[in-house]
Design an enzyme around this catalytic site. Structure first.
Site, PDB file in Angstrom:
ATOM      1  N   HIS A   1     -22.566 -29.116   0.516  1.00  0.00           N
ATOM      2  CA  HIS A   1     -23.287 -29.952   1.474  1.00  0.00           C
ATOM      3  C   HIS A   1     -23.939 -31.137   0.773  1.00  0.00           C
ATOM      4  CE1 HIS A   1     -23.724 -26.906   4.983  1.00  0.00           C
ATOM      5  NE2 HIS A   1     -22.661 -27.658   5.076  1.00  0.00           N
TER       6      HIS A   1
ATOM      7  N   HIS B   1     -19.854 -21.190   0.538  1.00  0.00           N
ATOM      8  CA  HIS B   1     -20.429 -20.525   1.719  1.00  0.00           C
ATOM      9  C   HIS B   1     -19.574 -19.360   2.217  1.00  0.00           C
ATOM     10  CE1 HIS B   1     -23.358 -23.592   2.101  1.00  0.00           C
ATOM     11  NE2 HIS B   1     -22.578 -24.519   2.579  1.00  0.00           N
TER      12      HIS B   1
ATOM     13  N   CYS C   1     -19.084 -17.911  -3.180  1.00  0.00           N
ATOM     14  CA  CYS C   1     -20.037 -17.449  -4.193  1.00  0.00           C
ATOM     15  C   CYS C   1     -20.029 -15.919  -4.233  1.00  0.00           C
ATOM     16  CB  CYS C   1     -21.437 -17.957  -3.848  1.00  0.00           C
ATOM     17  SG  CYS C   1     -22.666 -17.308  -4.988  1.00  0.00           S
TER      18      CYS C   1
ATOM     19  N   GLU D   1     -22.295 -20.223   6.251  1.00  0.00           N
ATOM     20  CA  GLU D   1     -22.396 -18.933   5.546  1.00  0.00           C
ATOM     21  C   GLU D   1     -22.603 -17.793   6.544  1.00  0.00           C
ATOM     22  OE1 GLU D   1     -25.295 -18.537   2.234  1.00  0.00           O
ATOM     23  OE2 GLU D   1     -25.677 -16.555   3.103  1.00  0.00           O
TER      24      GLU D   1
ATOM     25  N   SER E   1     -28.121 -30.050   4.026  1.00  0.00           N
ATOM     26  CA  SER E   1     -28.216 -28.896   3.130  1.00  0.00           C
ATOM     27  C   SER E   1     -29.407 -28.028   3.531  1.00  0.00           C
ATOM     28  CB  SER E   1     -28.368 -29.391   1.687  1.00  0.00           C
ATOM     29  OG  SER E   1     -28.950 -28.396   0.899  1.00  0.00           O
TER      30      SER E   1
ATOM     31  N   ASN F   1     -30.692 -25.385   2.109  1.00  0.00           N
ATOM     32  CA  ASN F   1     -31.659 -25.021   1.062  1.00  0.00           C
ATOM     33  C   ASN F   1     -32.535 -26.214   0.695  1.00  0.00           C
ATOM     34  OD1 ASN F   1     -30.942 -25.973  -1.896  1.00  0.00           O
ATOM     35  ND2 ASN F   1     -29.004 -25.649  -0.845  1.00  0.00           N
TER      36      ASN F   1
ATOM     37  N   SER G   1     -27.290 -27.990  -4.085  1.00  0.00           N
ATOM     38  CA  SER G   1     -26.020 -28.718  -4.010  1.00  0.00           C
ATOM     39  C   SER G   1     -26.202 -30.189  -4.397  1.00  0.00           C
ATOM     40  CB  SER G   1     -25.427 -28.589  -2.604  1.00  0.00           C
ATOM     41  OG  SER G   1     -26.410 -28.819  -1.623  1.00  0.00           O
TER      42      SER G   1
HETATM   43  S1  SF4 Z   1     -27.633 -20.476  -3.476  1.00  0.00           S
HETATM   44 FE1  SF4 Z   1     -25.929 -20.784  -4.877  1.00  0.00          FE
HETATM   45  S2  SF4 Z   1     -25.889 -18.954  -6.209  1.00  0.00           S
HETATM   46 FE2  SF4 Z   1     -27.127 -18.510  -4.403  1.00  0.00          FE
HETATM   47  S3  SF4 Z   1     -25.735 -17.578  -2.938  1.00  0.00           S
HETATM   48 FE3  SF4 Z   1     -25.784 -19.741  -2.447  1.00  0.00          FE
HETATM   49  S4  SF4 Z   1     -24.093 -20.588  -3.620  1.00  0.00           S
HETATM   50 FE4  SF4 Z   1     -24.510 -18.587  -4.482  1.00  0.00          FE
END
Ligand code: SF4
Length: 294
Positions: free
Chosen positions: A43, A80, A102, A132, A225, A227, A269
């Protein structure tokens, strides 16, 4: 200005691995066959543009692509992951599959699949539209209940049925902890697995620590993204926070005075070169004391 970079900023293990798998494939392929990714490889628009320039295209929906198929097409599944049906369809259509899911996500998919086959109801804590989560749900015949807020759990009826509960790897840890306490009060036969990735925990904790010590936080990463957006939200509780994708989004550097403390964090990312270009832009606008990682 004093700049500090949050610990654990930038590419996580799963993203590095996915990029490596794609790069290795491009290298070995030598331009012979077409290479596609299922959705953008990560992303981050700038990384996507980089691969587009190399001729790598992202397919959003495999089912809509079948008329364009050619022998030997390669398909990279991104970090994902993807639902089981996508692997089945890709295999049936003769794609050569390169799986960059992952390993942490793959583990959740395997957990969900095995508990589902044993008769458990599956609950996924996360964003119902995130690839995901869609992928994980695709390993229990799309039967999972997906919850995202404390309110969703409060609305659930108590039950003694069998449940297996997992989390999207990037889910906010503090909210997960509250939700799992509620789950255990309401569901007497629940297997609750904290599947939040260590990379996510580390990044979130580092952002909490750093944002408490600075006036400004600059969080760098794709607007889509998940995260990165969460890091920005966490930082905004303690410091004035801006979420940018690239240095070009940093329009008014003059707001940083000579004694301003600035924290920088990058999503899982976000490539290093984007972080470096943001720091360079700030450096060029004024006096900076670079303090390395926090
Ligand atoms: S944040 Fe990165 S290491 Fe953690 S599950 Fe997602 S892709 Fe994998």
């Amino acid at each position: 200005m004093i700049i500090q970079i949050a610990k654990h900023s930038g590419f996580c293990y799963g993203v590095k691995r996915a990029i490596q798998i794609l790069d290795d494939l491009i290298e070995a392929n030598k331009g012979e066959k077409r290479i596609f990714t299922l959705g953008p490889i990560i992303h981050n628009n700038q990384v996507t543009e980089y691969y587009e320039e190399k001729g790598i295209k992202a397919i959003e929906k495999l089912a809509n692509f079948m008329d364009n198929r050619m022998d030997g097409d390669r398909l990279v599944i991104r970090s994902h992951g993807a639902p089981k049906s996508v692997y089945d369809l890709a295999e049936a259509q003769g794609f050569e599959i390169h799986d960059a899911t992952c390993p942490y996500v793959k583990k959740i998919q395997n957990t969900v699949s095995s508990y589902y086959l044993k008769g458990y109801n599956i609950i996924i804590v996360g964003d119902q539209n995130h690839p995901e989560v869609l992928g994980i749900n695709g390993w229990c015949d799309e039967s999972a209940t997906i919850v995202n807020t404390l309110h969703d759990v409060e609305d659930m009826h108590p039950s003694d049925e069998l449940f297996c509960i997992v989390a999207q790897t990037t889910f906010k840890l503090s909210l997960w902890e509250q939700m799992s306490t509620l789950f255990s009060e309401k569901l007497s036969n629940a297997v609750i697995q904290n599947t939040i990735c260590l990379a996510t925990e580390q990044r979130q904790k580092a952002c909490i620590e750093l944002s408490k010590t600075v006036e400004f936080m600059i969080v760098i990463g794709g607007k889509h993204s998940s995260n990165t957006r969460k890091l920005a939200e966490i930082c905004s509780r303690n410091a004035t926070t801006i979420h940018i994708e690239t240095k070009d989004d940093l329009v008014d550097v003059s707001m940083f005075k000579s004694n301003t403390k600035i924290g920088i964090a990058a999503g899982a990312s976000t490539p290093d070169w984007i972080v470096e270009s943001v720091i360079l832009k700030i450096e060029n606008e004024g006096e900076v004391f670079f303090d390395g990682k926090s």
